[in-house]
Design an enzyme around this catalytic site. Structure first.
Site, mmCIF file in Angstrom:
data_model
loop_
_atom_site.group_PDB
_atom_site.id
_atom_site.type_symbol
_atom_site.label_atom_id
_atom_site.label_comp_id
_atom_site.label_asym_id
_atom_site.label_seq_id
_atom_site.Cartn_x
_atom_site.Cartn_y
_atom_site.Cartn_z
ATOM 1 N N SER A 190 0.833 -1.207 0.000
ATOM 2 C CA SER A 190 0.000 0.000 0.000
ATOM 3 C C SER A 190 0.873 1.265 0.000
ATOM 4 O O SER A 190 1.697 1.449 -0.892
ATOM 5 C CB SER A 190 -0.945 -0.036 1.207
ATOM 6 O OG SER A 190 -1.915 0.970 1.126
ATOM 7 N N ASP A 344 -9.787 -3.488 -5.671
ATOM 8 C CA ASP A 344 -8.944 -2.516 -4.978
ATOM 9 C C ASP A 344 -8.969 -1.208 -5.746
ATOM 10 O O ASP A 344 -8.752 -1.180 -6.964
ATOM 11 C CB ASP A 344 -7.518 -3.056 -4.878
ATOM 12 C CG ASP A 344 -6.575 -2.112 -4.149
ATOM 13 O OD1 ASP A 344 -7.047 -1.112 -3.565
ATOM 14 O OD2 ASP A 344 -5.358 -2.378 -4.165
ATOM 15 N N HIS A 374 -7.998 -4.642 -1.131
ATOM 16 C CA HIS A 374 -6.927 -3.874 -0.507
ATOM 17 C C HIS A 374 -6.804 -4.245 0.983
ATOM 18 O O HIS A 374 -7.785 -4.273 1.721
ATOM 19 C CB HIS A 374 -7.193 -2.372 -0.629
ATOM 20 C CG HIS A 374 -5.972 -1.557 -0.330
ATOM 21 N ND1 HIS A 374 -5.018 -1.268 -1.286
ATOM 22 C CD2 HIS A 374 -5.516 -1.000 0.814
ATOM 23 C CE1 HIS A 374 -4.059 -0.554 -0.745
ATOM 24 N NE2 HIS A 374 -4.325 -0.390 0.538
#
Length: 403
Positions: A190, A344, A374
């Site tokens: 991320s 995501d 995610h």
């Protein structure tokens, strides 16, 4: 009086639960390919419940929203592994955690730098401890987990600075940690994945440091200036990174006034010459048709808003947007392993990064999770979503062991 207070307090918390459940059903899209949609539903309702409490406490002046969320992550249970030696260190003022195998080795270990995700306010050393503790024995490596400065006390560019300084310190001390200078990999998820790209680029051409062997970007943030991408629209209401939550994190970390919400979202803050120069990397046209769901309509940037640009031009810094780095630097980057998840909001960031790397001759391996979302990596040791999470974890392990 005490009983009345208890009843009121209980009613308050029950009310917040009801609100979280209603918000989930009214605003959330649950992907149909998930194996356990009911469990996913429950977990997301709990996530919304915690966010609601954090927001209420902030409005009441009890505790800031971000501080409350950080306090909660302190309850993470750390698993001990007899095969590892774990040491907390400081590189200057930067807290880091070193994971080393206890087993004897005939030669130097592989080295891994890990930048945790967390949208700039979560993702502590403890939060990523179990993941890193799992990776090290599987890859026969020494791993350094970097605990960079975060919100609410620190803002851009603190994460970039801390990751860069920690990386330089580690690379200069490889012999101390018995790490092979020819086998150093930078990895992150991320937000951390985005800074893997930024730091790897920043280290290009450093003759005083060992060269990075490979970079691993797991559903990474690679740009914040082309948000009208298919995945930003298609997954805008998918847990656990909705469009609203993404924008809130960006605005807080980058210190952007909420007044510019629409200008940032529709790209009106981008100067025309900047878009002409970088459109080859950032355009929605680069996203393969199979990743565009029915109903998606490309959004064209609104009229250029110079005031929005002048106040928010730091979004165009290469220390924050690795896709804007010059071509000469990109061509010198090490091989990359990119992980994307179908459900995501950042899915298309990975596709744009892959196109740029491949066009510039950088070897790229891409792993796509059809049932991924995610943050799924952090469930690698939970039965709830272990199939998807373990696939990501095993793919990362397999790739790093191959380089």
């Amino acid at each position: 009086m005490f009983i009345l207070g208890l009843v009121l307090l209980s009613s308050f918390f029950v009310g917040v639960v009801v609100w979280a459940v209603l918000q989930h059903f009214l605003t959330t899209d649950i992907p149909s390919t998930l194996q356990h949609p009911t469990k996913f539903w429950f977990l997301h309702c709990m996530f919304l419940y915690v966010l609601a409490l954090a927001e209420i406490f902030e409005k009441l002046g009890i505790c800031s929203m971000l501080r409350f969320l950080q306090l909660l992550q302190g309850s993470v249970r750390i698993k001990k592994d007899a095969r590892l030696m774990v040491t907390d260190l400081y590189f200057g003022t930067i807290p880091v955690r070193l994971f080393q195998p206890k087993a004897a080795s005939s030669g130097p270990w592989r080295g891994i730098l890990f930048f945790p995700g967390g949208s700039g306010f979560v993702g502590s050393l403890d939060f990523h401890h179990n993941l890193c503790g799992f990776l090290v024995p599987e890859m026969d490596s020494v791993l350094l987990l970097v605990g960079y400065r975060k919100l609410p006390d620190h803002h851009y560019p603190s994460i970039f600075q801390d990751c860069l300084n920690a990386s330089i310190h580690f690379l200069k001390a490889l012999t101390t940690f018995r790490v092979d200078p020819a086998r150093v990999v930078i990895c992150g998820d991320s937000t951390g994945g985005g800074y893997v790209a930024c730091i790897t680029q920043a280290l290009v051409g450093r003759s005083d440091l060992p060269q990075i062997r490979a970079q691993v970007l797991i559903y990474a943030v690679t740009q914040l200036i082309s948000l009208p991408l298919p995945s930003y629209w298609q997954n805008r209401n998918v847990p656990f990174l909705s469009q609203k939550f993404t924008m809130m994190c960006v605005f807080k970390y980058m210190v952007i006034d909420v007044h510019w919400w629409d200008a940032i979202l529709n790209g009106a803050f981008r100067p025309p010459e900047v878009w002409r120069k970088y459109r080859k990397w950032l355009s929605p046209d680069n996203i393969p048709r199979r990743f565009r769901k029915p109903g998606y309509q490309p959004l064209f940037p609104g009229p250029f808003n110079e005031a929005a640009y002048l106040e928010n031009k730091h979004l165009l810094d290469v220390a924050n947007a690795p896709l804007l780095r010059d071509d000469e630097t990109i061509t010198q980057l090490p091989a990359a392993f990119l992980v994307s998840c179908e459900h995501d909001i950042l899915h298309d960031d990975t596709l744009l990064c892959m196109k740029q790397s491949e066009d510039q001759g950088v070897p790229v391996t891409w792993h796509h999770m059809e049932d991924g979302f995610h943050g799924s990596l952090m469930f690698f040791d939970k039965k709830l979503f272990s199939p998807c999470s373990l696939k990501i974890t095993n793919s990362v392990i397999s790739y790093i062991k191959s380089v």
